[in-house]
Structure formats: structure tokens, C-alpha cells
Design a protein around this motif. Structure first.
Motif, PDB file in Angstrom:
ATOM      1  N   TYR A  98     -29.046 -15.748   4.961  1.00  0.00           N
ATOM      2  CA  TYR A  98     -28.000 -15.600   5.975  1.00  0.00           C
ATOM      3  C   TYR A  98     -26.730 -15.125   5.285  1.00  0.00           C
ATOM      4  CZ  TYR A  98     -24.784 -16.503   9.765  1.00  0.00           C
ATOM      5  OH  TYR A  98     -23.842 -16.343  10.748  1.00  0.00           O
ATOM      6  N   VAL A  99     -25.967 -14.296   5.983  1.00  0.00           N
ATOM      7  CA  VAL A  99     -24.724 -13.757   5.455  1.00  0.00           C
ATOM      8  C   VAL A  99     -23.644 -13.907   6.518  1.00  0.00           C
ATOM      9  CG1 VAL A  99     -23.600 -11.668   4.614  1.00  0.00           C
ATOM     10  CG2 VAL A  99     -25.981 -12.073   4.073  1.00  0.00           C
ATOM     11  N   ASP A 100     -22.470 -14.350   6.094  1.00  0.00           N
ATOM     12  CA  ASP A 100     -21.335 -14.484   7.000  1.00  0.00           C
ATOM     13  C   ASP A 100     -20.182 -13.695   6.400  1.00  0.00           C
ATOM     14  OD1 ASP A 100     -19.917 -15.379   9.221  1.00  0.00           O
ATOM     15  OD2 ASP A 100     -19.195 -17.164   8.186  1.00  0.00           O
ATOM     16  N   ALA A 101     -19.375 -13.055   7.229  1.00  0.00           N
ATOM     17  CA  ALA A 101     -18.257 -12.252   6.739  1.00  0.00           C
ATOM     18  C   ALA A 101     -17.034 -12.472   7.611  1.00  0.00           C
ATOM     19  CB  ALA A 101     -18.636 -10.769   6.734  1.00  0.00           C
ATOM     20  N   ARG A 102     -15.880 -12.358   6.973  1.00  0.00           N
ATOM     21  CA  ARG A 102     -14.614 -12.479   7.691  1.00  0.00           C
ATOM     22  C   ARG A 102     -13.543 -11.710   6.921  1.00  0.00           C
ATOM     23  NH1 ARG A 102     -16.068 -16.685   5.079  1.00  0.00           N
ATOM     24  NH2 ARG A 102     -14.769 -17.795   3.618  1.00  0.00           N
ATOM     25  N   GLN A 103     -12.474 -11.386   7.603  1.00  0.00           N
ATOM     26  CA  GLN A 103     -11.341 -10.752   6.962  1.00  0.00           C
ATOM     27  C   GLN A 103     -10.558 -11.818   6.210  1.00  0.00           C
ATOM     28  OE1 GLN A 103      -9.114  -8.121   9.571  1.00  0.00           O
ATOM     29  NE2 GLN A 103     -10.958  -7.777  10.803  1.00  0.00           N
ATOM     30  N   PRO A 104      -9.712 -11.445   5.263  1.00  0.00           N
ATOM     31  CA  PRO A 104      -8.946 -12.446   4.514  1.00  0.00           C
ATOM     32  C   PRO A 104      -8.115 -13.383   5.394  1.00  0.00           C
ATOM     33  CG  PRO A 104      -8.833 -10.354   3.378  1.00  0.00           C
ATOM     34  CD  PRO A 104      -9.533 -10.100   4.702  1.00  0.00           C
ATOM     35  N   ASP A 105      -7.708 -12.911   6.577  1.00  0.00           N
ATOM     36  CA  ASP A 105      -6.928 -13.779   7.480  1.00  0.00           C
ATOM     37  C   ASP A 105      -7.814 -14.628   8.385  1.00  0.00           C
ATOM     38  OD1 ASP A 105      -7.856 -11.996   9.383  1.00  0.00           O
ATOM     39  OD2 ASP A 105      -5.873 -11.239   9.947  1.00  0.00           O
ATOM     40  N   GLY A 106      -9.131 -14.531   8.222  1.00  0.00           N
ATOM     41  CA  GLY A 106     -10.058 -15.357   8.988  1.00  0.00           C
ATOM     42  C   GLY A 106     -10.680 -14.692  10.199  1.00  0.00           C
ATOM     43  N   ARG A 107     -10.168 -13.534  10.584  1.00  0.00           N
ATOM     44  CA  ARG A 107     -10.748 -12.842  11.741  1.00  0.00           C
ATOM     45  C   ARG A 107     -12.128 -12.296  11.385  1.00  0.00           C
ATOM     46  NH1 ARG A 107      -7.196  -8.239  13.199  1.00  0.00           N
ATOM     47  NH2 ARG A 107      -6.656  -8.348  11.009  1.00  0.00           N
ATOM     48  N   ASP A 108     -12.967 -12.150  12.398  1.00  0.00           N
ATOM     49  CA  ASP A 108     -14.315 -11.618  12.195  1.00  0.00           C
ATOM     50  C   ASP A 108     -14.281 -10.177  11.719  1.00  0.00           C
ATOM     51  OD1 ASP A 108     -15.645 -13.925  12.941  1.00  0.00           O
ATOM     52  OD2 ASP A 108     -15.871 -13.314  15.026  1.00  0.00           O
TER      53      ASP A 108
END
Length: 125
Positions: A98-108
Motif C-alpha cells: 500500500y502507498v499513501d501520498a500527500r503534499q507537504p502541507d497535508g493536502r492530498d
């Protein structure tokens, strides 16, 4: 009057049932869905920790979790990617499932876009 109403109601109910069991559609009447594409995640899913390090460079975090699970985190200027590795069987090396990703500010952010961005960071080979 009530009998007529009941008869009409019964006729409508039975008519709806008869419509539901009409002839099934022909197989060629269905449209095929496009094959499922992992959209760039195929470079990550199924990889071992060694494979992920070869792709992205050293992990910014390497956390061993309960039950032998492992989380590798890779941080870039555009996004943060968490890859979760689980062993397919006892004693085997963990693989990214499984892989999860987000921007440095927490947004998807789209996971495949994050994978592409991280492969371009200077730590990646």
C-alpha cells in the motif's frame, strides 16, 4: 371498489415482476471496462525495501510497526510518500502492498504523481 383497487395493485406488482425477469441481455450488449491500470504505482507496489531505496534513494523515515509491518517514508519538495511493507509469509522480506501520498502541507496528491516526482529528486538514482 376495494376489490378493483386490490386487483389493479396486484396486476401492477405482477407486471413489475414479469418485467424484471425479461430476457437477459446478450453478452455482446455489455461494454468492457478498460483494464485496471495502477497508474505508475506498479513501480512501487510489490517492491522490497531495497527496491524502493534503489528507486527513491534512502528513506527519510524507516519505522517498524507491529506484526512485522514496516513503513518507509520518502520526502520530496512536492510530496511525501509512505510505503507500507508487509511480509507475504513468515520469514520473507516485506513487500510494498500500500502507498499513501500527500503534499507537504497535508493536502492530498495523486500517488502516481508523487512517485514520479520522487524519482526525480537528487537522492534517487
Amino acid at each position: 371498489m376495494i376489490r378493483n383497487l386490490l386487483a389493479a395493485s396486484l396486476a401492477l406488482t405482477l407486471g413489475a415482476c414479469a418485467t424484471a425477469i425479461a430476457t437477459p441481455p446478450r453478452p455482446d450488449a455489455f461494454t468492457r471496462s478498460p483494464p485496471m491500470i495502477k497508474n505508475g504505482l506498479d513501480r512501487v507496489l510489490g517492491q522490497t525495501a531495497r527496491g524502493l531505496v534503489a528507486l527513491f534513494g534512502e528513506a527519510d523515515q524507516d519505522v517498524r510497526e507491529a506484526e512485522g509491518a514496516r513503513r518507509l517514508q520518502f520526502v520530496g519538495p512536492i510530496c511525501i510518500l509512505d510505503a507500507y511493507l508487509y511480509s507475504p509469509r513468515t520469514g520473507a522480506e516485506g513487500e510494498a502492498t500500500y502507498v499513501d501520498a500527500r503534499q507537504p502541507d497535508g493536502r492530498d496528491i495523486d500517488r502516481a504523481s508523487c512517485v514520479a516526482a520522487l524519482t526525480r529528486r537528487k537522492e534517487a538514482r
